[in-house]
Design a protein around this motif. Structure first.
Motif, short mmCIF file in Angstrom:
data_model
loop_
_atom_site.label_atom_id
_atom_site.label_comp_id
_atom_site.label_asym_id
_atom_site.label_seq_id
_atom_site.Cartn_x
_atom_site.Cartn_y
_atom_site.Cartn_z
N PRO A 1 14.89 -7.58 8.80
CA PRO A 1 14.62 -9.10 8.51
C PRO A 1 13.93 -9.24 7.18
O PRO A 1 14.39 -10.21 6.74
CB PRO A 1 14.07 -9.32 10.02
N ARG A 2 12.95 -8.39 6.95
CA ARG A 2 11.97 -9.02 5.66
C ARG A 2 12.66 -8.55 4.56
O ARG A 2 12.74 -9.49 3.62
CB ARG A 2 10.68 -8.19 5.86
N GLU A 3 13.58 -7.57 4.50
CA GLU A 3 13.96 -7.38 3.18
C GLU A 3 15.24 -8.28 2.99
O GLU A 3 15.65 -8.64 2.07
CB GLU A 3 14.78 -5.86 3.57
N HIS A 4 16.03 -8.57 4.31
CA HIS A 4 16.88 -9.84 4.26
C HIS A 4 16.39 -11.12 3.83
O HIS A 4 17.05 -11.69 2.83
CB HIS A 4 17.70 -9.64 5.76
N GLN A 5 15.34 -11.44 4.23
CA GLN A 5 14.53 -12.59 3.64
C GLN A 5 14.15 -12.51 2.41
O GLN A 5 14.55 -13.38 1.57
CB GLN A 5 13.37 -12.80 4.48
N PHE A 6 13.99 -11.42 1.90
CA PHE A 6 13.86 -11.35 0.38
C PHE A 6 14.91 -11.37 -0.51
O PHE A 6 14.86 -12.34 -1.61
CB PHE A 6 13.19 -9.88 0.06
N TYR A 7 15.90 -10.87 -0.16
CA TYR A 7 17.19 -11.03 -0.90
C TYR A 7 17.80 -12.43 -0.92
O TYR A 7 18.24 -13.06 -2.01
CB TYR A 7 18.10 -10.17 -0.48
N LYS A 8 17.65 -13.24 0.29
CA LYS A 8 17.98 -14.57 0.31
C LYS A 8 17.05 -15.59 -0.17
O LYS A 8 17.53 -16.79 -0.64
CB LYS A 8 18.20 -14.96 1.80
N SER A 9 15.73 -15.04 -0.54
CA SER A 9 15.02 -16.17 -1.21
C SER A 9 14.38 -15.67 -2.75
O SER A 9 13.37 -16.03 -2.98
CB SER A 9 13.69 -16.28 -0.37
N LEU A 10 15.21 -14.87 -3.04
CA LEU A 10 14.74 -14.15 -4.32
C LEU A 10 14.61 -15.12 -5.67
O LEU A 10 15.60 -15.88 -5.89
CB LEU A 10 15.88 -13.20 -4.83
N PRO A 11 13.54 -15.10 -6.35
CA PRO A 11 13.34 -15.91 -7.80
C PRO A 11 14.47 -15.60 -8.62
O PRO A 11 14.89 -14.56 -8.70
CB PRO A 11 11.92 -15.57 -7.91
N PRO A 12 14.88 -16.68 -9.31
CA PRO A 12 16.10 -16.45 -10.23
C PRO A 12 15.55 -15.44 -11.19
O PRO A 12 16.43 -14.55 -11.58
CB PRO A 12 15.95 -17.81 -10.90
N GLU A 13 14.41 -15.32 -11.54
CA GLU A 13 14.08 -14.26 -12.76
C GLU A 13 13.99 -12.88 -12.37
O GLU A 13 13.94 -12.02 -13.07
CB GLU A 13 12.50 -14.76 -13.26
N MET A 14 14.19 -12.70 -10.83
CA MET A 14 14.13 -11.54 -10.31
C MET A 14 15.41 -10.84 -10.01
O MET A 14 15.70 -9.53 -10.00
CB MET A 14 13.38 -11.47 -9.08
N ARG A 15 16.65 -11.69 -10.23
CA ARG A 15 17.80 -11.37 -9.74
C ARG A 15 18.38 -9.98 -10.64
O ARG A 15 19.12 -9.50 -10.30
CB ARG A 15 18.76 -12.50 -9.78
N LYS A 16 18.27 -10.20 -12.06
CA LYS A 16 18.65 -9.26 -12.75
C LYS A 16 17.87 -7.78 -12.71
O LYS A 16 18.30 -6.66 -13.24
CB LYS A 16 18.74 -9.46 -14.31
N PHE A 17 16.81 -7.73 -11.87
CA PHE A 17 16.08 -6.64 -11.57
C PHE A 17 16.40 -5.94 -10.21
O PHE A 17 15.77 -4.98 -9.74
CB PHE A 17 14.71 -6.62 -12.05
N THR A 18 17.28 -6.57 -9.51
CA THR A 18 17.42 -5.99 -8.09
C THR A 18 19.09 -5.96 -7.86
O THR A 18 20.02 -6.68 -8.56
CB THR A 18 16.97 -7.30 -6.95
N PRO A 19 19.51 -5.22 -6.77
CA PRO A 19 21.02 -5.30 -6.55
C PRO A 19 21.44 -6.52 -6.15
O PRO A 19 20.56 -7.27 -5.55
CB PRO A 19 20.93 -4.16 -5.25
N GLN A 20 22.72 -6.92 -6.38
CA GLN A 20 23.08 -8.22 -5.96
C GLN A 20 23.26 -8.08 -4.39
O GLN A 20 24.10 -7.21 -3.88
CB GLN A 20 24.57 -8.42 -6.56
#
Length: 414
Positions: free
Chosen positions: A49-68
């Protein structure tokens, strides 16, 4: 099911009422969660759940540094037509807005009936993707080979640095197995098999496969930060994680090696290094391991260093702007192709017919953050501990990693 996920399921051969058979993801070099191959460009892993929450609320500036992030599926432990045990992914029976309100451990009914169980054993998963089904069925029919394999696997798990000769095809070398991914996969299958009578539907999240564009992915998994335990860790877990940090390079430089696979073109072998070896490395040993990762057996791939450094510096700037986030136990992946494009002719001044790789090419490299099961931020709301400012431990590790790779770049130019 969202339209994007529906398109993704259909692209992998699944229509309404059918699922996608999951395969081992052979490029997993670290971690302990089971990562599976959903399709060429998509992997999946158990939903936390915590990881899922992270991906769903990811700051825009972090998106290019994490998997889609690509969505959520329901995964069942089933038998195929020949009685071999396998994992199959189905769309969830839920509206997109309902997902957050559901218990992550609740069952989700798949869109086909469960197949009947038999006493057949799971097949070993030491295979490449193309021959997965045939190889899996062949092994399950031959118990003597299964016993032999299990003995071999037990020996492999005891070794911390391993070398495997890759099969050569007309196109490129083929990675047929990875001892760490197999270990994680088999442990997860065993747990699911033991729990199958009580529960047999699990939620998995779909993520971008960061290795899909590379012929022979070389992958370095680095555990980042000076602290690994989450705020909700038990006292026993906390003490264990603190001990691991103190006894490794995590405490001194904020980064330690968690896993590695690198292709050595001179011998045609793939070298694997696991987390147990990574924990034992001194600072000098860690620097040597980084040198090994960027070395193909013939030369240091110095053309990779500048793009990696540029990416690390961009990530550091983005993290410095992230208020309240703590990425406890997260990892950093560095990925490049161990089978690069053919060398281009040497510019004028070289010997006629002599080729060498061009440093002017910007090689395909990737640097991403992964694993957010213990990430916290004030925006999550329910956390008992709220942190202020930057994640200084992660940033400390990034700065030291930048310094070490910069030293490698400077020495390679001498």
């Amino acid at each position: 099911m969202s339209p994007a996920l529906e398109v993704l399921m259909q692209a992998e051969g699944a229509s309404y009422g059918k699922g996608v058979m999951l395969e081992p993801f052979v490029h997993q070099v670290g971690g302990h969660s089971c990562v599976l191959r959903f399709g060429e460009q998509t992997i999946c892993k158990p939903l936390i759940p915590r990881e899922h929450q992270f991906y769903k609320s990811l700051p825009p500036e972090m998106r290019k540094f994490t998997p889609q992030y690509k969505g959520v599926v329901s995964v069942s432990f089933e038998e195929d037509e020949e009685g071999n045990l396998c994992l199959v992914a189905y769309p969830l029976h839920t509206e997109p807005g309902d997902l957050e309100n559901k218990d992550p451990s609740s069952d989700c009914e798949p869109k086909t009936k469960m197949l009947k169980w038999s006493n057949k054993k799971q097949a070993p998963l030491l295979v490449d993707n193309d021959n997965y089904s045939k190889e899996r069925a062949r092994h399950s029919r031959k118990e003597d080979k299964l016993v032999s394999y299990n003995r071999e696997d037990a020996q492999q798990q005891q070794a911390e640095v391993l070398y495997f000769s890759l099969e050569k095809s007309s196109m490129s070398p083929q990675i047929k197995h990875n001892p760490w991914s197999l270990k994680c996969h088999q442990q997860h299958l065993q747990r699911m098999r033991e729990n199958a009578k009580q529960r047999n539907q699990y939620k998995f999240i779909l993520l971008e496969n960061l290795t899909w564009r590379y012929k022979v992915p070389c992958v370095l998994d680095l555990k980042m930060g000076t602290r690994q335990h989450g705020d909700d860790a038990t006292e026993e877990k906390k003490a264990n994680q603190i001990r691991k940090c103190q006894q490794s390079t995590s405490a001194s430089i904020g980064v330690r090696l968690c896993g590695m696979q690198v292709y050595q073109s001179d011998s045609g072998q793939l070298m694997f290094m696991n987390k147990y070896h990574g924990r034992k490395l001194t600072l000098a040993g860690f620097k040597e391991a980084l040198f090994q990762f960027f070395h193909d057996g013939r030369r240091l791939r110095r053309e990779l260093l500048s793009p990696v450094l540029r990416r690390l510096r961009d990530m550091k700037a983005a993290l410095e702007a992230c208020e309240s986030y703590r990425f406890y136990s997260s990892s950093l992946l560095i990925i490049y192709d161990g089978d690069p494009p053919r060398s281009r002719p040497r510019p004028r001044g070289g010997e006629e017919g002599e080729d060498e790789p061009s440093d002017e090419e910007d090689p395909e490299v990737d640097v991403r953050m992964i694993d957010f099961a213990h990430t916290t931020c004030r925006h999550y709301g329910e956390d008992s501990v709220v942190h202020e400012g930057q994640d200084s431990g992660f940033i400390f590790g990034l700065q030291n990693l930048i310094s070490i790779i910069s030293q490698l770049e400077d020495h390679s130019a001498d």
